[in-house]
Structures are given as C-alpha cells and as structure tokens.
Scaffold this motif. Structure first.
Motif, PDB file in Angstrom:
ATOM      1  N   MET A   1      -7.060 -10.298  -4.273  1.00 29.43           N
ATOM      2  CA  MET A   1      -5.730  -9.734  -4.084  1.00 29.43           C
ATOM      3  C   MET A   1      -5.698  -8.357  -4.742  1.00 29.43           C
ATOM      4  N   SER A   2      -5.212  -7.389  -3.991  1.00 31.80           N
ATOM      5  CA  SER A   2      -5.122  -6.031  -4.527  1.00 31.80           C
ATOM      6  C   SER A   2      -3.995  -5.945  -5.555  1.00 31.80           C
ATOM      7  N   SER A   3      -4.034  -4.871  -6.319  1.00 37.43           N
ATOM      8  CA  SER A   3      -2.975  -4.625  -7.300  1.00 37.43           C
ATOM      9  C   SER A   3      -1.627  -4.489  -6.595  1.00 37.43           C
ATOM     10  N   PHE A   4      -1.608  -3.799  -5.467  1.00 39.56           N
ATOM     11  CA  PHE A   4      -0.380  -3.619  -4.708  1.00 39.56           C
ATOM     12  C   PHE A   4       0.178  -4.978  -4.259  1.00 39.56           C
ATOM     13  N   GLN A   5      -0.691  -5.834  -3.755  1.00 36.97           N
ATOM     14  CA  GLN A   5      -0.241  -7.158  -3.309  1.00 36.97           C
ATOM     15  C   GLN A   5       0.314  -7.975  -4.471  1.00 36.97           C
ATOM     16  N   ALA A   6      -0.351  -7.921  -5.613  1.00 40.28           N
ATOM     17  CA  ALA A   6       0.126  -8.655  -6.793  1.00 40.28           C
ATOM     18  C   ALA A   6       1.489  -8.121  -7.245  1.00 40.28           C
ATOM     19  N   LEU A   7       1.637  -6.801  -7.222  1.00 36.16           N
ATOM     20  CA  LEU A   7       2.915  -6.207  -7.604  1.00 36.16           C
ATOM     21  C   LEU A   7       4.015  -6.538  -6.591  1.00 36.16           C
ATOM     22  N   MET A   8       3.658  -6.635  -5.326  1.00 33.34           N
ATOM     23  CA  MET A   8       4.640  -7.034  -4.308  1.00 33.34           C
ATOM     24  C   MET A   8       5.155  -8.438  -4.612  1.00 33.34           C
ATOM     25  N   GLN A   9       4.235  -9.338  -4.927  1.00 34.33           N
ATOM     26  CA  GLN A   9       4.628 -10.702  -5.251  1.00 34.33           C
ATOM     27  C   GLN A   9       5.530 -10.726  -6.484  1.00 34.33           C
ATOM     28  N   GLU A  10       5.172  -9.929  -7.482  1.00 36.42           N
ATOM     29  CA  GLU A  10       5.983  -9.822  -8.700  1.00 36.42           C
ATOM     30  C   GLU A  10       7.365  -9.242  -8.386  1.00 36.42           C
ATOM     31  N   GLN A  11       7.403  -8.293  -7.448  1.00 36.02           N
ATOM     32  CA  GLN A  11       8.685  -7.671  -7.111  1.00 36.02           C
ATOM     33  C   GLN A  11       9.616  -8.644  -6.401  1.00 36.02           C
ATOM     34  N   ARG A 104       3.074   3.796  -6.543  1.00 34.73           N
ATOM     35  CA  ARG A 104       1.838   4.369  -7.091  1.00 34.73           C
ATOM     36  C   ARG A 104       0.629   3.483  -6.780  1.00 34.73           C
ATOM     37  N   ALA A 105       0.799   2.168  -6.858  1.00 37.16           N
ATOM     38  CA  ALA A 105      -0.306   1.251  -6.558  1.00 37.16           C
ATOM     39  C   ALA A 105      -0.731   1.382  -5.099  1.00 37.16           C
ATOM     40  N   ALA A 106       0.235   1.454  -4.195  1.00 34.76           N
ATOM     41  CA  ALA A 106      -0.092   1.617  -2.771  1.00 34.76           C
ATOM     42  C   ALA A 106      -0.843   2.928  -2.554  1.00 34.76           C
ATOM     43  N   ARG A 107      -0.362   3.984  -3.195  1.00 33.21           N
ATOM     44  CA  ARG A 107      -1.005   5.297  -3.038  1.00 33.21           C
ATOM     45  C   ARG A 107      -2.421   5.284  -3.603  1.00 33.21           C
ATOM     46  N   GLU A 108      -2.600   4.713  -4.797  1.00 32.70           N
ATOM     47  CA  GLU A 108      -3.925   4.672  -5.423  1.00 32.70           C
ATOM     48  C   GLU A 108      -4.913   3.851  -4.602  1.00 32.70           C
ATOM     49  N   GLU A 109      -4.426   2.827  -3.916  1.00 28.49           N
ATOM     50  CA  GLU A 109      -5.292   1.979  -3.098  1.00 28.49           C
ATOM     51  C   GLU A 109      -5.463   2.510  -1.678  1.00 28.49           C
ATOM     52  N   GLY A 110      -4.813   3.622  -1.373  1.00 28.65           N
ATOM     53  CA  GLY A 110      -4.912   4.194  -0.035  1.00 28.65           C
ATOM     54  C   GLY A 110      -4.195   3.364   1.023  1.00 28.65           C
ATOM     55  N   VAL A 112      -1.500   3.329   3.108  1.00 28.43           N
ATOM     56  CA  VAL A 112      -0.449   4.215   3.610  1.00 28.43           C
ATOM     57  C   VAL A 112       0.705   3.429   4.231  1.00 28.43           C
ATOM     58  N   ILE A 113       0.425   2.275   4.797  1.00 27.01           N
ATOM     59  CA  ILE A 113       1.488   1.448   5.361  1.00 27.01           C
ATOM     60  C   ILE A 113       2.356   0.894   4.231  1.00 27.01           C
ATOM     61  N   GLY A 114       1.725   0.431   3.170  1.00 27.57           N
ATOM     62  CA  GLY A 114       2.464  -0.051   2.006  1.00 27.57           C
ATOM     63  C   GLY A 114       3.278   1.056   1.367  1.00 27.57           C
ATOM     64  N   GLU A 115       2.676   2.240   1.273  1.00 27.43           N
ATOM     65  CA  GLU A 115       3.377   3.383   0.691  1.00 27.43           C
ATOM     66  C   GLU A 115       4.614   3.730   1.516  1.00 27.43           C
ATOM     67  N   GLN A 116       4.471   3.740   2.826  1.00 24.05           N
ATOM     68  CA  GLN A 116       5.600   4.042   3.714  1.00 24.05           C
ATOM     69  C   GLN A 116       6.692   2.990   3.567  1.00 24.05           C
ATOM     70  N   PHE A 117       6.323   1.717   3.475  1.00 26.55           N
ATOM     71  CA  PHE A 117       7.293   0.634   3.329  1.00 26.55           C
ATOM     72  C   PHE A 117       8.102   0.799   2.036  1.00 26.55           C
ATOM     73  N   ILE A 118       7.432   1.120   0.958  1.00 26.73           N
ATOM     74  CA  ILE A 118       8.084   1.225  -0.348  1.00 26.73           C
ATOM     75  C   ILE A 118       8.998   2.441  -0.441  1.00 26.73           C
ATOM     76  N   GLN A 119       8.768   3.457   0.391  1.00 26.30           N
ATOM     77  CA  GLN A 119       9.629   4.640   0.348  1.00 26.30           C
ATOM     78  C   GLN A 119      11.095   4.294   0.586  1.00 26.30           C
ATOM     79  N   TRP A 120      11.380   3.311   1.444  1.00 20.35           N
ATOM     80  CA  TRP A 120      12.774   2.920   1.667  1.00 20.35           C
ATOM     81  C   TRP A 120      13.390   2.397   0.373  1.00 20.35           C
ATOM     82  N   PHE A 121      12.627   1.614  -0.382  1.00 19.86           N
ATOM     83  CA  PHE A 121      13.130   1.055  -1.631  1.00 19.86           C
ATOM     84  C   PHE A 121      13.374   2.144  -2.674  1.00 19.86           C
ATOM     85  N   LEU A 122      12.547   3.183  -2.680  1.00 15.23           N
ATOM     86  CA  LEU A 122      12.777   4.310  -3.593  1.00 15.23           C
ATOM     87  C   LEU A 122      14.111   4.975  -3.282  1.00 15.23           C
ATOM     88  N   LYS A 123      14.362   5.213  -2.011  1.00 15.81           N
ATOM     89  CA  LYS A 123      15.641   5.816  -1.593  1.00 15.81           C
ATOM     90  C   LYS A 123      16.800   4.898  -1.972  1.00 15.81           C
TER      91      LYS A 123
END
Length: 175
Positions: A1-11, A104-110, A112-123
């Motif tokens: 499991m990637s760091s991004f996936q683990a953080l998604m589960q935590e979120q 940041r985790a999505a970006r560090e892992e490359g 881009v789909i995860g990064e795009q998804f999280i942008q809505w939550f940032l807004k």
C-alpha cells in the motif's frame, strides 16, 4: 500500500470523526435551545460524512482496499457559545493540514489522478475555515446575547452547505 493510499484510509477516519464531532456540537446547541446553530452543525456533520464517502468512492473506483474505521471521540462539554465554534475551527484547520499532507503524498508518488482528486478538498477547506472563522467572529461580537448569532444564521448563508456541482461522487449518494 502506498503512502497516499494509507493516508486516504486515515482521512476516511478523520472525516467521520469530524462528522461525529459536529453531531456533538449540534446536540449541545440543541440543548441550549439554539435551533439555528444546531441546524448549522447538523448540516456540517452530513457534509463531513459525505466527504468521507467521497474518499470511499474514489478508493473503490481506483480499486484500493477500503476499510470503514471507528472514530476518535472528541469532548463536547462546552460552557460558552464560542467554545464549540472554536473547536470546529480547530478541527477544520487540522483537516486542512491532513488534506495538504494527502496532496503532497500524491505528488511525491507521481499519482496525478490522486493529486487532481485531492485538489477539490483543498478548495473545500478554504471555504470551511473561512466560514467557521466568520461564524466565530460573529459569535464573539454577539457576546452574551446568543440570539444575535441565531439571527445571523437565520438570515445569512454560512458556507456552501455542501452544494458544489464540482464535488466528487459520494459512495451510496450524498445525504
């Protein structure tokens, strides 16, 4: 499991915890006979629940393992009308930091789909922090007359109440 996936589960847990805290805040306001404040935080609870289920739907769509976790218990014994609003603002700032970490985790892992998804939550977090900050300012100005705050909520729309056409899909449908 990637760091991004683990953080998604935590979120998912973080969002359900926020939902539960907002229920506690809403019930406290209900107990103080402040129906506008109670209704506002009941809606906030549903919005946080929907955020959790957006994350769940995303993970299902990406064929990630999904586990629905328990939630952290947050205290809801308040004394002043500003106390629960301060707790809500602190929580929204904490969630903002969590979402930034996810991005940041999505970006560090490359991812881009995860990064795009999280942008809505940032807004969304910009809106959440701003609207809660405004509510706290109005509560502080109302002083001991809590009904000024009730009047404010009766005539003003605070936040977007979860009505955003660009929001991600919610597993099981939005409530």
């Amino acid at each position: 499991m990637s760091s991004f996936q683990a953080l998604m589960q935590e979120q998912v847990r973080n969002e359900f915890t926020a939902s539960q805290q907002y229920i506690g805040i809403a019930v406290w306001f209900d107990g103080q006979d402040l129906p506008q404040l109670a209704a506002h935080f009941y809606r906030q609870s549903l919005e946080e629940r929907n955020h959790a289920m957006m994350l769940v739907q995303y993970m299902l769509d990406r064929e990630m393992q999904v586990t629905i976790p328990g939630v952290e218990v947050k205290p809801v014994n308040f004394q002043q009308v500003t106390d629960p609003i301060v707790a809500a603002l602190e929580q929204e700032k904490e969630v903002t930091a969590q979402i930034e970490k996810l991005f940041r985790a999505a970006r560090e892992e490359g991812d881009v789909i995860g990064e795009q998804f999280i942008q809505w939550f940032l807004k969304e977090q910009v809106e959440e922090v701003a609207s809660t900050s405004t509510l706290l300012t109005v509560a502080e100005r109302a002083g001991d007359n809590w009904f000024h705050l009730e009047d404010y909520l009766a005539r003003e729309t605070v936040g977007d109440e979860g009505a955003d056409a660009s929001a991600p899909a919610v597993a099981g449908g939005a409530l």
